[in-house]
Motif scaffolding. Structure first.
Motif, PDB file in Angstrom:
ATOM      1  N   ASP A 124       0.843  -1.185   0.000  1.00  0.00           N
ATOM      2  CA  ASP A 124       0.000   0.000   0.000  1.00  0.00           C
ATOM      3  C   ASP A 124       0.885   1.244   0.000  1.00  0.00           C
ATOM      4  O   ASP A 124       2.121   1.148  -0.039  1.00  0.00           O
ATOM      5  CB  ASP A 124      -0.963  -0.006   1.184  1.00  0.00           C
ATOM      6  N   GLU A 125       0.268   2.410   0.029  1.00  0.00           N
ATOM      7  CA  GLU A 125       1.034   3.645  -0.127  1.00  0.00           C
ATOM      8  C   GLU A 125       2.056   3.834   0.990  1.00  0.00           C
ATOM      9  O   GLU A 125       3.213   4.193   0.733  1.00  0.00           O
ATOM     10  CB  GLU A 125       0.070   4.831  -0.156  1.00  0.00           C
ATOM     11  N   GLU A 126       1.654   3.568   2.211  1.00  0.00           N
ATOM     12  CA  GLU A 126       2.575   3.749   3.343  1.00  0.00           C
ATOM     13  C   GLU A 126       3.753   2.793   3.257  1.00  0.00           C
ATOM     14  O   GLU A 126       4.915   3.189   3.424  1.00  0.00           O
ATOM     15  CB  GLU A 126       1.815   3.534   4.658  1.00  0.00           C
ATOM     16  N   ALA A 127       3.475   1.530   2.999  1.00  0.00           N
ATOM     17  CA  ALA A 127       4.553   0.549   2.888  1.00  0.00           C
ATOM     18  C   ALA A 127       5.440   0.850   1.688  1.00  0.00           C
ATOM     19  O   ALA A 127       6.666   0.664   1.740  1.00  0.00           O
ATOM     20  CB  ALA A 127       3.966  -0.853   2.768  1.00  0.00           C
ATOM     21  N   GLY A 128       4.848   1.332   0.589  1.00  0.00           N
ATOM     22  CA  GLY A 128       5.628   1.656  -0.598  1.00  0.00           C
ATOM     23  C   GLY A 128       6.646   2.748  -0.335  1.00  0.00           C
ATOM     24  O   GLY A 128       7.774   2.703  -0.842  1.00  0.00           O
ATOM     25  N   ARG A 129       6.252   3.752   0.459  1.00  0.00           N
ATOM     26  CA  ARG A 129       7.197   4.828   0.778  1.00  0.00           C
ATOM     27  C   ARG A 129       8.388   4.300   1.572  1.00  0.00           C
ATOM     28  O   ARG A 129       9.545   4.650   1.296  1.00  0.00           O
ATOM     29  CB  ARG A 129       6.491   5.929   1.569  1.00  0.00           C
ATOM     30  N   VAL A 130       8.118   3.450   2.545  1.00  0.00           N
ATOM     31  CA  VAL A 130       9.211   2.894   3.365  1.00  0.00           C
ATOM     32  C   VAL A 130      10.105   1.996   2.518  1.00  0.00           C
ATOM     33  O   VAL A 130      11.339   2.059   2.616  1.00  0.00           O
ATOM     34  CB  VAL A 130       8.631   2.120   4.562  1.00  0.00           C
ATOM     35  N   LEU A 131       9.496   1.156   1.677  1.00  0.00           N
ATOM     36  CA  LEU A 131      10.294   0.281   0.820  1.00  0.00           C
ATOM     37  C   LEU A 131      11.141   1.091  -0.148  1.00  0.00           C
ATOM     38  O   LEU A 131      12.301   0.741  -0.421  1.00  0.00           O
ATOM     39  CB  LEU A 131       9.375  -0.666   0.050  1.00  0.00           C
ATOM     40  N   GLY A 132      10.576   2.170  -0.691  1.00  0.00           N
ATOM     41  CA  GLY A 132      11.347   3.017  -1.595  1.00  0.00           C
ATOM     42  C   GLY A 132      12.582   3.583  -0.931  1.00  0.00           C
ATOM     43  O   GLY A 132      13.663   3.659  -1.536  1.00  0.00           O
ATOM     44  N   GLN A 170       9.043  -8.322   2.889  1.00  0.00           N
ATOM     45  CA  GLN A 170       8.055  -9.271   3.395  1.00  0.00           C
ATOM     46  C   GLN A 170       7.230  -8.664   4.527  1.00  0.00           C
ATOM     47  O   GLN A 170       6.006  -8.828   4.575  1.00  0.00           O
ATOM     48  CB  GLN A 170       8.757 -10.545   3.883  1.00  0.00           C
ATOM     49  N   VAL A 171       7.907  -7.980   5.446  1.00  0.00           N
ATOM     50  CA  VAL A 171       7.185  -7.367   6.568  1.00  0.00           C
ATOM     51  C   VAL A 171       6.248  -6.276   6.069  1.00  0.00           C
ATOM     52  O   VAL A 171       5.089  -6.181   6.506  1.00  0.00           O
ATOM     53  CB  VAL A 171       8.191  -6.803   7.597  1.00  0.00           C
ATOM     54  N   LEU A 172       6.723  -5.459   5.153  1.00  0.00           N
ATOM     55  CA  LEU A 172       5.889  -4.372   4.630  1.00  0.00           C
ATOM     56  C   LEU A 172       4.685  -4.922   3.865  1.00  0.00           C
ATOM     57  O   LEU A 172       3.589  -4.346   3.912  1.00  0.00           O
ATOM     58  CB  LEU A 172       6.725  -3.464   3.724  1.00  0.00           C
ATOM     59  N   HIS A 173       4.883  -6.012   3.155  1.00  0.00           N
ATOM     60  CA  HIS A 173       3.756  -6.635   2.451  1.00  0.00           C
ATOM     61  C   HIS A 173       2.707  -7.127   3.445  1.00  0.00           C
ATOM     62  O   HIS A 173       1.502  -6.915   3.258  1.00  0.00           O
ATOM     63  CB  HIS A 173       4.249  -7.790   1.587  1.00  0.00           C
ATOM     64  N   GLU A 174       3.165  -7.780   4.513  1.00  0.00           N
ATOM     65  CA  GLU A 174       2.227  -8.275   5.512  1.00  0.00           C
ATOM     66  C   GLU A 174       1.500  -7.111   6.196  1.00  0.00           C
ATOM     67  O   GLU A 174       0.294  -7.200   6.467  1.00  0.00           O
ATOM     68  CB  GLU A 174       2.986  -9.117   6.556  1.00  0.00           C
ATOM     69  N   GLN A 175       2.210  -6.033   6.455  1.00  0.00           N
ATOM     70  CA  GLN A 175       1.560  -4.855   7.024  1.00  0.00           C
ATOM     71  C   GLN A 175       0.492  -4.308   6.082  1.00  0.00           C
ATOM     72  O   GLN A 175      -0.601  -3.913   6.522  1.00  0.00           O
ATOM     73  CB  GLN A 175       2.604  -3.775   7.320  1.00  0.00           C
ATOM     74  N   ALA A 211       9.050  -0.327  14.023  1.00  0.00           N
ATOM     75  CA  ALA A 211      10.262  -1.149  14.057  1.00  0.00           C
ATOM     76  C   ALA A 211      10.893  -1.256  12.673  1.00  0.00           C
ATOM     77  O   ALA A 211      12.119  -1.167  12.524  1.00  0.00           O
ATOM     78  CB  ALA A 211       9.938  -2.535  14.607  1.00  0.00           C
ATOM     79  N   ILE A 212      10.071  -1.433  11.649  1.00  0.00           N
ATOM     80  CA  ILE A 212      10.633  -1.579  10.302  1.00  0.00           C
ATOM     81  C   ILE A 212      11.192  -0.253   9.813  1.00  0.00           C
ATOM     82  O   ILE A 212      12.179  -0.215   9.055  1.00  0.00           O
ATOM     83  CB  ILE A 212       9.567  -2.141   9.330  1.00  0.00           C
TER      84      ILE A 212
END
Length: 293
Positions: A124-132, A170-175, A211-212
């Motif tokens: 999602d948008e939030e996880a995408g920003r962190v992954l980026g 993996q963690v961001l996807h699960e989130q 944490a992530i």
């Protein structure tokens, strides 16, 4: 910069390159594993029609060859030639039939590796920003001159960074999945019983997200130190022209004035110390990535 897919460390390089050529073949982790695909499973009617056309061509060609052989060759030679032509036609027909029943290599690779890659659609948008942020940090480290010259821990970067990126993905996807599920459950409902269940889940999700983010910040600090080491390395490379500047000044400065030359030497020594400290700082930051959370 657009979000890139995340691959497990053991995904073959050819599969990663396949994504660059044919991203449409890849299926998000949130969807079921793709089924085995052949010409018969995707287009049975067209495949059957193609085989009929091929058989007609083979039979027609064999009959035409038989007529030509009978006219131009002796009887015995014509018979053997017709037999040889029939064998070739049968072998070719078998090859065509087998190829229509065999799964395409690209589809097979994507099917077998499903679950070992995460696409931009899996976040999602939030996880995408962190992954980026994590991907930019890893690109900075791997693309740095000090990394390519082997001045850092080469094994650390080649092994630990892909593992870290995959774990983060993996963690961001699960989130992302859990956030979407919470929104679906809470949509149109607001009861004390529901809040009693979702409240702790939201807090757990928030703690996981924090944490992530700290883990990504650790990657970013490593990238910053690598960037500083790279800058010091480029500055040291500029000192290679120092002798030419000294010679130039020697032609223009008053005789016996060595202050400028001494200044060059002092700056070179200080810069080398800075480079050594920067590289050691980057190495120390990289070693912390391998420590357990």
């Amino acid at each position: 910069m657009a979000l890139e897919p995340v691959f497990a460390p053991d995904v073959p390089l050819q599969v990663r390159r396949l994504y660059e050529r044919k991203p449409e073949l890849f299926v998000p982790a949130g969807q079921p594993r793709p089924k085995r695909e052949t010409s018969w499973s995707t287009a049975p009617g067209a495949t059957f029609g193609s085989l009929l056309v091929w058989l007609a061509i083979c039979v027609g060609g064999w009959i035409l060859g038989l007529i030509v052989f009978a006219i131009t060759l002796p009887t015995a030679v014509a018979a053997w030639s017709a037999l040889a032509l029939a064998v070739v036609a049968v072998v070719l027909t078998g090859g065509v039939a087998v190829s229509s029943a065999v799964e395409d290599r690209a589809h097979k690779a994507v099917r077998l590796q499903h679950g070992k890659y995460l696409l931009p659609e899996d976040f999602d948008e939030e996880a995408g920003r962190v992954l980026g942020r994590a991907q930019r940090a890893v690109r900075t480290v791997l693309g740095a001159t000090v990394t390519q010259r082997g001045l850092l821990d080469e094994m650390q970067n080649d092994l630990v960074l892909p593992e870290q990126l995959w774990d983060i993905g993996q963690v961001l996807h699960e989130q992302s999945v859990l956030r979407a599920r919470q929104r679906d459950i809470a949509r149109g409902m607001a009861t004390a019983e529901l809040e009693a269940v979702l409240g702790p889940q939201r807090r757990a999700l928030t703690r996981s997200a924090d944490a992530i983010k700290r883990k990504v910040e650790l990657l970013e600090r490593y990238a910053d130190r690598v960037r500083s080491a790279d800058a010091a390395l480029r500055a040291e490379a500029a000192l290679e022209d120092g002798d030419r500047y000294i010679e130039l000044l020697a032609r223009t400065e008053p005789a016996g004035d060595t202050s400028v030359v001494q200044g060059f030497a002092d700056e070179a020594a200080a810069l080398r110390d800075t480079l050594s400290r920067s590289i050691e700082s980057a190495r120390a930051a990289g070693r912390t990535l391998a420590l357990p959370d």
